[in-house]
Design an enzyme around this catalytic site. Structure first.
Site, mmCIF file in Angstrom:
data_model
loop_
_atom_site.group_PDB
_atom_site.id
_atom_site.type_symbol
_atom_site.label_atom_id
_atom_site.label_comp_id
_atom_site.label_asym_id
_atom_site.label_seq_id
_atom_site.Cartn_x
_atom_site.Cartn_y
_atom_site.Cartn_z
ATOM 1 N N VAL A 328 0.864 -1.186 0.000
ATOM 2 C CA VAL A 328 0.000 0.000 0.000
ATOM 3 C C VAL A 328 0.894 1.227 0.000
ATOM 4 C CG1 VAL A 328 -1.933 1.152 1.112
ATOM 5 C CG2 VAL A 328 -1.649 -1.322 1.368
ATOM 6 N N GLY A 330 3.921 3.314 0.300
ATOM 7 C CA GLY A 330 5.172 3.036 0.984
ATOM 8 C C GLY A 330 5.011 2.115 2.176
ATOM 9 N N HIS A 331 3.791 1.731 2.495
ATOM 10 C CA HIS A 331 3.530 0.867 3.647
ATOM 11 C C HIS A 331 3.445 -0.584 3.205
ATOM 12 C CE1 HIS A 331 1.887 -0.842 7.246
ATOM 13 N NE2 HIS A 331 0.682 -1.025 6.725
ATOM 14 N N HIS A 375 -4.252 -4.174 7.778
ATOM 15 C CA HIS A 375 -4.691 -4.364 6.386
ATOM 16 C C HIS A 375 -5.038 -5.832 6.135
ATOM 17 C CE1 HIS A 375 -4.893 -1.489 3.077
ATOM 18 N NE2 HIS A 375 -4.788 -2.513 2.248
ATOM 19 N N GLY A 380 -11.213 -3.221 0.508
ATOM 20 C CA GLY A 380 -12.223 -2.774 1.458
ATOM 21 C C GLY A 380 -11.704 -2.479 2.849
ATOM 22 N N THR A 384 -13.993 -0.574 5.708
ATOM 23 C CA THR A 384 -14.282 -1.340 6.924
ATOM 24 C C THR A 384 -13.736 -0.631 8.155
ATOM 25 O OG1 THR A 384 -14.179 -3.388 5.626
ATOM 26 C CG2 THR A 384 -14.041 -3.596 8.013
ATOM 27 N N ARG A 386 -13.269 2.627 8.549
ATOM 28 C CA ARG A 386 -14.102 3.803 8.831
ATOM 29 C C ARG A 386 -15.445 3.396 9.430
ATOM 30 N NH1 ARG A 386 -11.442 5.234 4.073
ATOM 31 N NH2 ARG A 386 -13.149 4.615 2.680
ATOM 32 N N TYR A 412 -4.851 10.412 3.945
ATOM 33 C CA TYR A 412 -3.757 9.472 3.722
ATOM 34 C C TYR A 412 -2.428 10.015 4.244
ATOM 35 C CZ TYR A 412 -6.787 6.494 0.928
ATOM 36 O OH TYR A 412 -7.788 5.653 0.516
ATOM 37 N N ASN A 419 2.145 5.891 10.520
ATOM 38 C CA ASN A 419 3.072 4.797 10.226
ATOM 39 C C ASN A 419 4.503 5.164 10.587
ATOM 40 O OD1 ASN A 419 1.070 3.126 9.231
ATOM 41 N ND2 ASN A 419 1.357 3.758 7.112
#
EC number: 2.7.7.108
Length: 492
Positions: A328, A330-331, A375, A380, A384, A386, A412, A419
């Site tokens: 995702v 840089g994660h 994650h 989704g 989920t 939120r 973001y 992070n």
């Protein structure tokens, strides 16, 4: 008197020659030894592979951990930690090495060029600031930060400018924290954070008290109030519209409302975009009918929530943990083999006595971040997370919070900062959205019950609606409209 005379048995050697065995082992010992060596080599190879994978996974975990200083000035409060202290201490020896390796990593040529330019802009900004040219200095500080967003000197000097010139102590404290995260021994950042940390914590606590007061004011309005019922209905459409919009859905608010009310397809839009809206509708109904009343939230509840989110888009993956590694931006989320354990820990934290002592906004924002950080799903995860956040807020008497899709980049960005070690900006962002949602409800139930500003999408619609409104508080109306149409602005 037998008909056949008995014949003597042939010698054993002669029998062997006449009936040779199918497979005669000359010497069984070498074969057994060969099998033993083969099993030993295979086992050693498997053990080495497992160790390598575990080490790789450990490196991932260590790089995701927050710094573990013992000093008060560098820690965020305990409730903001993603991992327990025991987990951090267990990894500390390896973690310190991984941090030193990452800090000492060489910059690319492009990064070195950017840093050189950033430091030059920083010196010019400081000179302009001393000369009293604050506006030009501010622009150069921002330019330096854009070029080198993780350089301790840039973060430190820009933070000092914000604190002393702009009087923005909260953002200044954030930059001091980031500077210390990158360079824990930076004495100037250390001294600055010692000065600002307690002040900022006090400001955050006062903000939360203000949210509680607005929540109580909204709770005092009777459920039979017509304006409140209309506000809830329109907020329902808004919540779905913005949540799927954050993920890239291009439906307008009017189209979203039409799909939910008529169940009719909209021309020119993909089936997936329709199904994303219907999935959110199913999930929201599940929350209202079940989750809000539950005492504890379990992994099964989260899976059921996700199953409804993806129920129309991808029913095979809906309600199932992912089975592949995902990336995702840089994660790098944990591997699929870690999900069961991490989700069990998340469930324990979610229902722990400690979590119940947190302020509802802090608790909900942290739950959102922790889940989206793990994650656990192929798709989704954001929706989920939120929905889970709003479930926790609703249980505490707050309305479902609307995160405007126009603020997607901020949303973001603050998750990225979390992070990197500082989750407080994300919590403040959620608090800001909570306050704006509360203000909207209170505004809608005060002097203009006939019109909810969230409905307005375009400038022409805004002008038409404003012409119909008879309230004298035009400034307040304009501010609310600005926020929900552009994703920016502050409500009075």
């Amino acid at each position: 008197m037998g008909t056949e005379a008995e014949q003597p048995s042939p010698p054993a050697q002669q029998q062997d020659q006449e009936n040779p065995p199918l497979c005669k082992a000359q010497n069984p010992k070498p074969a057994r030894l060969y099998r033993f060596v083969l099993i030993f080599v295979a086992g050693s190879l498997a053990a080495w592979t497992f160790h390598a994978l575990s080490s790789t996974n450990l490196v991932w975990k260590l790089r995701q951990l927050h710094h573990l200083p013992t000093a008060h000035y560098l820690q965020t409060r305990d409730e903001f930690a993603l991992y327990s202290v025991e987990e951090l201490n267990a990894f500390k020896e390896f973690y310190d090495k991984s941090v030193s390796d990452s800090v000492g990593a060489s910059y690319t040529e492009a990064e070195q060029t950017n840093i050189k330019e950033a430091l030059g802009a920083l010196r010019m900004a400081q000179d302009l600031y001393l000369a009293g040219k604050d506006d030009k200095a501010a622009r150069l500080f921002e330019h330096a930060l854009a070029l080198a967003p993780r350089h301790p000197e840039v973060l430190l000097r820009y933070g000092e400018f914000l604190e002393h010139n702009q009087r923005n102590i909260v953002l200044a404290d954030q930059y001091y924290f980031q500077a210390l995260t990158i360079s824990p021994s930076n004495s100037e950042a250390l001294a600055n954070r010692q000065r600002t940390a307690d002040v900022v914590q006090s400001l955050d606590e006062r903000r939360l008290e203000s949210l509680d007061s607005k929540r109580d004011a909204l709770s005092a309005i009777h459920e039979s109030n017509g304006a409140l019922r209309r506000a809830k209905k329109e907020a329902y459409f808004q919540h779905i519209y913005h949540s799927v919009g954050i993920e890239g859905n291009t439906m307008t608010l009017a189209q979203t409302r039409s799909i939910l009310e008529t169940r009719m397809a909209v021309d020119g839009k993909s089936i997936d975009e329709h199904n994303e809206i219907l999935g959110m509708d199913l999930a929201m109904k599940y929350i209202n009918a079940s989750l809000v009343q539950k005492i504890d939230i379990t992994i099964k509840d989260i899976l059921e929530l996700h199953r409804r989110v993806l129920g129309h888009v991808d029913p095979i993956e809906g309600g199932e943990f992912r089975r592949n590694q995902v990336y995702v931006g840089g994660h790098i989320p944990p591997g699929p083999g870690d999900l069961a354990l991490l989700m069990q820990r998340f469930e324990r934290w979610l229902n722990s006595e400690h979590s119940s002592t947190l302020h509802p906004v802090n608790y909900a924002a942290l739950a959102h971040y922790k889940l989206v950080h793990i994650h656990p799903f192929v798709d989704g995860n954001g929706r989920t997370s939120r929905l889970l956040m709003n479930t926790l807020l609703m249980r505490a008497g707050y309305p479902p919070v609307i995160i405007p899709k126009q603020q997607r980049s901020k949303y973001y960005h603050f998750l990225k900062l979390a992070n990197e070690g500082d989750i407080r900006p994300f919590v403040r962002f959620i608090a800001d959205c909570t306050e704006k949602t509360l203000d909207l409800y209170l505004w809608a139930t005060s002097d203009l019950p006939q019109q909810i500003p969230m409905l307005i999408q375009t400038e022409s619609e805004a002008g038409e609606r404003l012409a119909q409104m008879q309230s004298p508080n035009v400034a307040q109306r304009s501010s609310i409209l600005e926020f929900y149409e552009s994703g920016s602005g502050d409500l009075p």
